[in-house]
Write a protein that holds these residues in place. Structure first.
Motif, PDB file in Angstrom:
ATOM      1  N   ARG A 124       0.809  -1.228  -0.069  1.00 26.59           N
ATOM      2  CA  ARG A 124      -0.014   0.007   0.006  1.00 26.59           C
ATOM      3  C   ARG A 124       0.924   1.313   0.049  1.00 26.59           C
ATOM      4  NH1 ARG A 124      -1.833   2.384   4.589  1.00 26.59           N
ATOM      5  NH2 ARG A 124      -0.681   1.869   6.431  1.00 26.59           N
ATOM      6  N   CYS A 161      -4.498   7.376   9.245  1.00 27.17           N
ATOM      7  CA  CYS A 161      -5.708   6.573   8.929  1.00 27.17           C
ATOM      8  C   CYS A 161      -5.729   5.391   9.572  1.00 27.17           C
ATOM      9  CB  CYS A 161      -5.598   6.402   7.295  1.00 27.17           C
ATOM     10  SG  CYS A 161      -4.131   5.329   6.990  1.00 27.17           S
ATOM     11  N   CYS A 164      -3.015   2.977   9.198  1.00 20.56           N
ATOM     12  CA  CYS A 164      -1.503   3.574   9.867  1.00 20.56           C
ATOM     13  C   CYS A 164      -1.442   3.520  11.246  1.00 20.56           C
ATOM     14  CB  CYS A 164      -1.222   4.880   9.513  1.00 20.56           C
ATOM     15  SG  CYS A 164      -0.502   5.053   7.733  1.00 20.56           S
ATOM     16  N   ALA A 182       3.062   7.352   8.104  1.00 19.63           N
ATOM     17  CA  ALA A 182       2.049   7.962   7.318  1.00 19.63           C
ATOM     18  C   ALA A 182       1.823   7.091   5.926  1.00 19.63           C
ATOM     19  CB  ALA A 182       2.592   9.243   6.760  1.00 19.63           C
ATOM     20  N   CYS A 183       0.852   7.343   5.327  1.00 13.19           N
ATOM     21  CA  CYS A 183       0.915   6.618   3.740  1.00 13.19           C
ATOM     22  C   CYS A 183       0.067   7.666   2.897  1.00 13.19           C
ATOM     23  CB  CYS A 183       0.102   5.546   4.047  1.00 13.19           C
ATOM     24  SG  CYS A 183      -1.742   5.790   4.171  1.00 13.19           S
ATOM     25  N   CYS A 186      -2.926   9.423   4.089  1.00 11.63           N
ATOM     26  CA  CYS A 186      -3.104  10.200   5.265  1.00 11.63           C
ATOM     27  C   CYS A 186      -2.124  11.176   5.409  1.00 11.63           C
ATOM     28  CB  CYS A 186      -3.404   9.416   6.478  1.00 11.63           C
ATOM     29  SG  CYS A 186      -2.031   8.379   7.138  1.00 11.63           S
TER      30      CYS A 186
HETATM   31 ZN   LIG Z   1      -2.220   6.166   6.596  1.00  9.11          ZN
END
Ligand SMILES: [Zn+2]
Ligand SMILES: [Zn+2]
Length: 467
Positions: A124, A161, A164, A182-183, A186
């Motif tokens: 992801r 999110c 996470c 983080a990703c 978010c």
């Molecule tokens: Zn995230």
């Protein structure tokens, strides 16, 4: 029970925010230990009930296998620790309050696990330029105050999110309490603009930036500790334009290569130099030129070139896309500090850069790239900044009264040193204090260090030079 020891282990040093508790938890599982591990004001505390053999194994692992970013100063052991608690398993328990442990970690280059994440199409975080974990990522450059917690960093404006958050809360996850976690859903985002700040609309910002660089454009890139000005090392006209626009006639430019094998196309690289290039501090390493394949304009009249490897996920993705070396020089106007915020970059670098690769994670503390050289079998640090600073030198007992002594350093190539009750903290390279901006930066950093290390300046040490 016969033969069962009850022991308290107190570990001090850079042991918080680096995955130390999950590391202890995993060893405990492996050796069937009972007890708990937690953070307190001094460092990490382990309470363990085990046999002598189990204890020996635990101690060996603590000494040999500690997490990448940790730095143990001391392991002290309290034998026959009296604890009424009966442990049925081993757990990570709640942190105990107290005066915060004042160990601020330097920024660290992207780790191999995170490289796997951003290059795996099924992950992801594929292609995500702000990926990090407890073993890597920004630290000093994003911290505003201690204790080092997400809300004390420039990540505070990004709410994690669900996925996470789950990683962040899971003690056996690599991202357990990774504050900048983080990703793409978010976390911080990239933005590409032209020199006037107008957005460049594109599906893939990294790909587009690479294609602009391949056309010979100069791009200002927001990195970990400040802005860089970048152009392709193979395009002579771009390197010449960068020199002219930056009014920098002779001073060598630094380079970033995709990997060590690319560096070896242009320089002689010994095993020790390769070790420095791939170190987690990821400094610029000065290396002897092997040939003149690259433009002479990069380092006029020099026998060496300064190379570094990609240290942020953004650099990594960009260099993969480019497949060739980049010139990367500090994004600033002559004698001023490296620029760290988007608006100043657009205002001050608009006449130098054709495009701006920006992002919305604020750089709180400016840290330029470190520069090192391997000389006579040893590491020589020429500029001590990102990846190394701030690092503390612990004092032996007896220096407590020195707390609050500030050695202000020189006017040229300034760094300062602040003494606390237990350690000497050497600042990052601040630079020449010739301009109002750089003097302001010097003062801001002194204030920051007083706050981070909870130490007020009481005495000053300086040389007698009239400046
Ligand atoms: Zn995230
Ligand atoms: Zn990582």
């Amino acid at each position: 029970m016969m033969g069962v020891l009850s022991i308290k282990i107190i570990i001090t040093g850079a042991v918080q925010g680096v995955g130390f508790r999950p590391f202890v938890y995993k060893i405990a599982q492996q050796f069937d230990l009972l007890g708990e591990v937690y953070n307190d004001s001094v460092g990490v505390v382990i309470i363990v009930q085990c046999t002598q053999t189990q204890f020996d194994k635990l101690l060996l692992s603590l000494n040999n296998d500690a997490p990448e970013l940790s730095r143990i100063i001391d392991i002290s052991i309290v034998d026959n620790y009296q604890d009424d608690k009966v442990y049925k398993d081993f757990s990570i328990s709640k942190s105990r309050k107290g005066k915060a442990s004042a160990v601020v970690l330097p920024d660290a280059c992207i780790c191999n696990d995170c490289i796997d994440d951003i290059t795996d199409k099924n992950n992801r975080r594929y292609g995500y330029a702000f990926t990090n974990c407890t073993n890597c990522g920004p630290r000093f450059s994003i911290i505003k105050e201690i204790p080092y917690d997400r809300k004390s960093t420039s990540m505070s404006v990004f709410t994690m999110c669900k996925q996470c958050e789950k990683e962040y809360q899971n003690p056996i996850d690599r991202r357990f309490h990774a504050q900048p976690n983080a990703c793409a859903e978010c976390g911080p985002k990239l933005q590409l603009t032209d020199a006037l700040g107008k957005h460049v609309v594109t599906k893939n910002i990294v790909e587009k930036t690479a294609s602009l660089l391949k056309q010979g454009k100069i791009v200002a890139i927001k990195g970990i500790g400040g802005f860089h000005l970048a152009c392709l090392a193979s395009i002579e006209s771009a390197v010449v334009a960068l020199r002219e626009r930056k009014h920098r006639k002779h001073k060598p430019f630094a380079l970033m290569a995709r990997d060590v094998s690319m560096v070896k196309q242009y320089c002689l690289v010994s095993d020790q130099e390769e070790y420095l290039l791939t170190d987690r501090a990821s400094p610029i390493v000065l290396l002897t030129k092997a040939n003149d394949l690259l433009s002479k304009q990069i380092a006029p009249k020099q026998k060496s070139l300064g190379f570094m490897l990609p240290y942020s996920p953004l650099h990594y993705l960009l260099l993969q896309e480019l497949g060739e070396s980049l010139v990367l020089t500090s994004g600033n106007q002559s004698h001023n500090p490296q620029i760290i915020d988007n608006q100043s970059a657009l205002n001050e670098l608009g006449k130098i850069a054709d495009y701006f690769l920006l992002h919305d994670r604020d750089i709180v503390n400016r840290v330029d790239d470190s520069v090192v050289r391997h000389v006579a079998g040893d590491l020589r640090v020429i500029r001590r900044a990102r990846g190394y600073a701030p690092t503390s030198l612990p004092f032996p007992k007896g220096f407590e009264e020195c707390a609050g002594l500030l050695a202000v350093g020189a006017e040229l190539k300034n760094t300062f040193c602040l003494l606390t009750e237990s350690q000497a903290i050497v600042s990052q390279h601040i630079g020449d204090l010739k301009t109002l901006e750089s003097y302001q930066d010097f003062q801001d950093n002194i204030n920051l260090y007083q706050q981070l290390y909870e130490t007020e300046v009481k005495h000053l040490a300086c040389d007698l030079h009239p400046d």
